[in-house]
Design a protein around this motif. Structure first.
Motif, short mmCIF file in Angstrom:
data_model
loop_
_atom_site.label_atom_id
_atom_site.label_comp_id
_atom_site.label_asym_id
_atom_site.label_seq_id
_atom_site.Cartn_x
_atom_site.Cartn_y
_atom_site.Cartn_z
N ARG A 138 -5.77 117.43 -3.11
CA ARG A 138 -4.47 118.35 -3.41
C ARG A 138 -4.79 118.55 -5.13
O ARG A 138 -3.83 118.77 -5.73
CB ARG A 138 -3.17 117.81 -3.12
N GLY A 139 -5.89 118.58 -5.34
CA GLY A 139 -6.29 119.17 -7.03
C GLY A 139 -5.87 118.09 -7.97
O GLY A 139 -5.76 118.55 -9.13
N ASN B 116 -0.71 120.99 -9.41
CA ASN B 116 -2.08 120.78 -9.84
C ASN B 116 -2.70 122.11 -10.02
O ASN B 116 -3.62 122.43 -10.64
CB ASN B 116 -2.79 119.84 -9.02
N GLU C 163 8.81 115.33 -4.61
CA GLU C 163 7.63 115.38 -5.79
C GLU C 163 6.42 115.39 -4.97
O GLU C 163 5.24 115.86 -5.57
CB GLU C 163 7.91 114.04 -6.26
N ASP C 164 6.25 114.87 -3.89
CA ASP C 164 5.04 114.65 -3.04
C ASP C 164 4.58 116.31 -2.79
O ASP C 164 3.43 116.70 -2.84
CB ASP C 164 5.03 113.80 -1.84
N ASN D 20 -5.87 116.04 -11.10
CA ASN D 20 -6.93 116.16 -12.19
C ASN D 20 -6.95 115.11 -13.31
O ASN D 20 -7.07 115.30 -14.60
CB ASN D 20 -7.10 117.54 -12.88
N PHE E 162 3.47 118.05 -5.89
CA PHE E 162 2.19 117.73 -6.28
C PHE E 162 0.98 118.60 -6.38
O PHE E 162 0.42 119.03 -7.25
CB PHE E 162 1.74 116.28 -5.76
N GLY E 163 0.60 119.21 -5.14
CA GLY E 163 -0.33 120.08 -4.88
C GLY E 163 -0.23 121.56 -5.76
O GLY E 163 -1.00 121.89 -6.61
N PRO F 140 2.23 114.81 -12.22
CA PRO F 140 3.31 115.44 -12.88
C PRO F 140 4.59 114.64 -12.88
O PRO F 140 4.79 113.85 -12.08
CB PRO F 140 3.42 116.45 -11.79
#
Lengths: 350, 269, 270
Positions: B220-221, C108, C100-101, B223, C104-105, B227
């Motif tokens: 899921r990216g 990002n 939040e899960d 890096n 997340f993707g 967050p």
């Protein structure tokens, strides 16, 4: 063993919190730089999962060989070996914080002291200055077991020693320093045996397992870089500074660490101790709004008897006042609660 | 039930209280800071002080009441904490030479006051820590810490620990249970060798788990930057709560109860 | 650009310890197609999925996704279009709350705040778990975890879903719900599963793996009716296609189990 809020003074608690917190901030800074650079992206889940692993492992009680007693691991040495000092320290810090909150092991203010005793010592002193140098040349099975056993014992004993020092400096309880050490050290040697053996068995397993390459750079890393030595020196200087500052500002603690052990002598009669008493009394007068209020804090047998009558009159007032304050606060809480009942929505219906 | 099983159960119970109640309307930072104020005021009381400490119990009791936590739950969790402090404290009546004359004329060692003081401290600090987490909840606590500028990596670590303790703990529980069923021991300790094997096994599973999570993050990216959660909002009520408790702690530190009591009983200072 | 969406072109992979996991695997997948990936344990299913997601690197042959060859340098871009749903939802739900899960993707991928929250809420609604947004994953049931895991992937709006055992360890109702949900999606889907009934329900075509090789690529009914093929690959037809007597299996009562015998008589009298 955990240092407890019940035995710590704010000076000791806050100093230790500053030291351990500083070490934690530095560790986080260093690790997040490594993670952000993409060098160690896998570190975050690895740290999280190993933290959970150590936390669960602490609940397994095993028999310590050769004795009838049992123990469980603390895990910081293991984490330092597997993840390196900085990441290991962050993980053990999270484990200790959860313990402080969930089991009330130690307490909030004593968290710094506990993190120092059970995290800083194994991660930043025992691992880089003993474990790694001793294993780096010869990492045979026998060597790892022996070194882990010895360093496990050293880490535990050092932790026990600092607990005793912290307790003595805090001066909340009367503790005959050397006698107490005589009792507490052998216990921690035993615990250290279990710690060392379990550490060795997991470390050996980790290095030989398929995922061993995860830890290989840790294993082969150069030892004792100048930066670590410098960091260690600064930490030691800080600690020494704090302790001496504390010792001069709180002669009470020092006084009985020196004097109490020889319990037969009357402390109050010694001129040196007298000077200390005067100083401490001055200090107390300057910080306390109610200098007369001295229940339970007599500086010697004499002043205690003299002050006891006043102490009891004031303490009766204190008791009534305490009860009153408590009632007022609780009434306020009850009031808030009834208001809340009217407006609150149960969680399940949100 | 083993310590592990009871911890898993207990940990779940912590979260169930936190969701309801007035405390959840406050900023978690407020509660953390007021708890710290209370504990610092408590530790600041002189050796052997009892009266100064007594009103400080108001803080944990208020949390207990406002968060609707059953008192028996608290009692059950505090009891295991007491022995260490008591063990240290119990020596005092024999070690201390000073005496205090009681109203009846009997003389007792000042050590008894030290012991009482330590016991009370242990109670207040344990209750404060337990009720802090029970009334705020694990998640909000970590958010509060983040709001107090605790490094982001430590917050992530804490959240990962919360998250995966359940997963790893339950795996562990199954293995431990299997051992107990075969060994016939209900609470017994494990031989060291067996414990080491069990831990090795669990370690391997944990590593596999970590690498799968890592993959899931990469997919899921991920890096390197986790967050941050939703920002917190400091409101007037938070200021009132914190100022109130900080003031209360300060007053207790400087013997408010004594002043009050003296006023009521008409005694001169 | 080919008219195929996904193209495996004689892909081989051998693990460092010498285990040959895949050899010369070739198949293709069309836009919007759902393909079932089946095979006995060790047939190479999970290696194939890991190559696709770039967790392992192809040693020979190539994989094309949407016209892009999957290599370590393109993998970041590939992962934007690929939604990978892991077998164990606990591995996928690593953030403190469902919300939040799911965030997340997209976070990002650079989605920022005024847009992020509505996107997450919308995704949660679409997967039917809007009410679970603030829950930590350890307070979810198996079915809820699975739905959340799918939501985390959908939020990045992938064009292809890769699912590893999507109905593993779910109760019948949750399993049914997941099947309905997947059927409702328009994404291309590659579904690896031992649950052949699910494959039969969902998939347009099936890729059968056997010892690292493709044994067949065909519509599910064709594969499941071919007993010889199934037997050779260590598989059984879906339960639904196995011949069972219409009144269910007749279990014999073992002598000496009085309770069961009594029960048996009772039902016989009826």
């Amino acid at each position: 063993m955990h240092m407890s809020d019940a035995l710590i003074s704010p000076e000791v608690g806050l100093s230790m919190l500053a030291i351990a917190g500083g070490a934690l901030a530095l560790s986080c800074h260093r690790c997040s730089r490594e993670i952000r650079s993409g060098e160690k992206l896998s570190q975050i889940p690895l740290m999280g999962v190993l933290g959970a692993f150590v936390f669960a492992a602490q609940m397994i009680n095993f028999t310590i060989p050769g004795t009838g007693s049992s123990g469980h691991i603390a895990g910081a040495l293991l984490l330092a070996v597997l993840l390196g000092p900085a990441a290991g320290f962050i993980v053990i810090a999270s484990v200790l914080l959860v313990q402080a909150l969930l089991f009330a092991d130690g307490g909030l203010l004593a968290y710094g002291a506990n993190l120092f005793n059970m995290g800083f010592i194994p991660c930043f002193l025992v691992y880089p200055f003993l474990w790694r140098p001793l294993v780096s040349r010869d990492s045979s099975r026998r060597r790892i077991v022996t070194v882990s056993l010895i360093t496990g014992i050293i880490a535990m004993t050092a932790g026990a020693f600092t607990i005793t020092v912290e307790t003595v400096f805090s001066g909340i309880t009367t503790l005959p320093f050397f006698k107490f050490l005589m009792v507490i050290v052998p216990i921690h040697v035993l615990i250290g045996v279990g710690e060392g053996l379990i550490t060795a068995s997991v470390v050996l397993f980790a290095f030989s397992s398929e995922s061993g390459e995860l830890f290989l750079d840790q294993k082969n890393r150069r030892i004792g870089s100048w930066r670590t030595v410098a960091a260690f020196a600064i930490a030691a200087a800080l600690l020494a500074g704090m302790l001496s500052w504390f010792a001069s500002s709180n002669p009470d603690g020092l006084e009985w660490s020196v004097a109490r052990v020889e319990s037969t002598k009357d402390v109050g009669q010694q001129p040196a101790a007298d000077l200390l008493h005067q100083k401490s009394a001055e200090l107390q007068r300057s910080t306390s709004l109610l200098p007369d209020y001295q229940l339970g804090t007599p500086k010697s047998a004499d002043s205690a008897t003299a002050g006891s009558v006043i102490a009891w009159r004031t303490s009766a007032a204190g008791l009534i006042g305490s009860a009153l304050t408590l009632t007022l606060v609780l009434l306020l809480a009850m009031l808030l609660k009834t208001r809340q009942r009217r407006s609150a929505v149960p969680f399940s219906k949100r | 039930m083993s310590r592990l099983s009871s911890t898993i159960e207990g940990w779940r119970s912590f979260d169930s209280f936190a969701a309801a109640g007035l405390i959840s309307c406050l900023d978690p930072r407020t509660i953390i800071l007021s708890a710290l104020c209370t504990v610092i005021a408590m530790t600041g009381a002189g050796k052997g002080e009892v009266m100064v400490l007594l009103p400080l119990t108001a803080f944990p009791l208020t949390l207990l009441v406002l968060a609707n936590i059953p008192p028996i739950w608290l009692v059950k969790r505090i009891l295991p904490v007491l022995p260490f402090a008591l063990m240290i404290g119990l020596l005092n009546p024999w070690l201390e030479q000073g005496t205090v004359t009681l109203p009846g004329g009997a003389e007792i060692s000042t050590g008894w006051f030290t012991l009482a003081s330590i016991t009370l401290r242990a109670l207040i600090s344990a209750a404060t820590a337990l009720l802090l987490i029970a009334s705020v909840g694990l998640l909000n606590l970590s958010r509060g810490l983040a709001g107090l500028k605790v490094p982001a990596l430590f917050i992530t670590q804490l959240q990962m620990l919360f998250r995966y303790f359940f997963v790893i703990g339950e795996e562990f529980q199954r293995m431990e249970r299997a051992w107990r069923l075969r060994s016939g021991s209900r609470r017994g300790r494990m031989p060291l060798k067996l414990a080491a094997q069990l831990l090795q096994n669990l370690f391997l599973r944990s590593l596999a788990r970590a690498s799968r999570i890592h993959n899931a993050m990469l997919a899921r990216g991920f890096n390197g930057e986790v967050p941050a959660g939703a920002p917190l909002h400091w409101r007037l009520r938070d200021t009132v709560w914190l100022a109130g408790w900080a003031g209360f702690a300060l007053l207790c530190r400087f013997n408010l109860p004594l002043l009050l009591g003296a006023m009521l009983t008409g005694q001169p200072q | 650009m080919s008219h195929h969406y996904l193209h495996f072109n004689s892909v081989s992979f051998t693990y460092p310890d010498g285990t040959k996991a895949l050899s010369e695997v070739s198949f293709e997948m069309y836009h919007g197609e759902r393909i079932g990936l089946i095979g006995a344990n060790g047939a190479g299913k999970s290696t194939l999925l890991q190559l696709l997601a770039g967790f392992l690197v192809t040693q020979s042959g190539s994989i094309d996704l949407g016209g892009l060859k999957i290599t370590p340098s393109t993998i970041a871009e590939v992962r934007r279009t690929l939604g990978f749903v892991f077998q164990d939802a606990d591995d996928q739900l690593f953030m403190p709350t469902v919300f939040e899960d799911v965030a997340f993707g997209p976070a990002n991928l650079g989605v920022e705040e005024p847009e992020l929250t509505p996107l997450v809420l919308e995704t949660l609604k679409r997967t039917g778990i809007a009410h679970l947004a603030d829950r930590p994953p350890y307070h979810l049931s198996g079915g809820q975890k699975r739905a959340a895991a799918i939501a985390t992937v959908l939020a990045s709006s992938p064009s292809m879903l890769v699912l590893d055992e999507p109905a593993n360890a779910l109760d019948p109702i949750a399993r049914r719900r997941i099947i309905e949900q997947l059927r409702g999606f328009t994404h291309s889907q590659l579904i690896a599963s031992h649950d052949l009934d699910l494959v039969l329900d969902l998939c347009h075509r099936v890729v059968v793996l056997h010892e690292g090789k493709v044994a067949a690529v065909a519509p599910p009914m064709t594969v499941f009716k071919n007993k010889e093929l199934l037997e050779q690959c260590g598989l059984l037809p879906p339960l639904r296609m196995q011949e069972l007597p219409p009144e269910g299996p007749q279990l014999k009562v073992v002598e000496g189990h009085h309770h069961e015998i009594a029960h048996h008589h009772h039902t016989a009298e009826k």
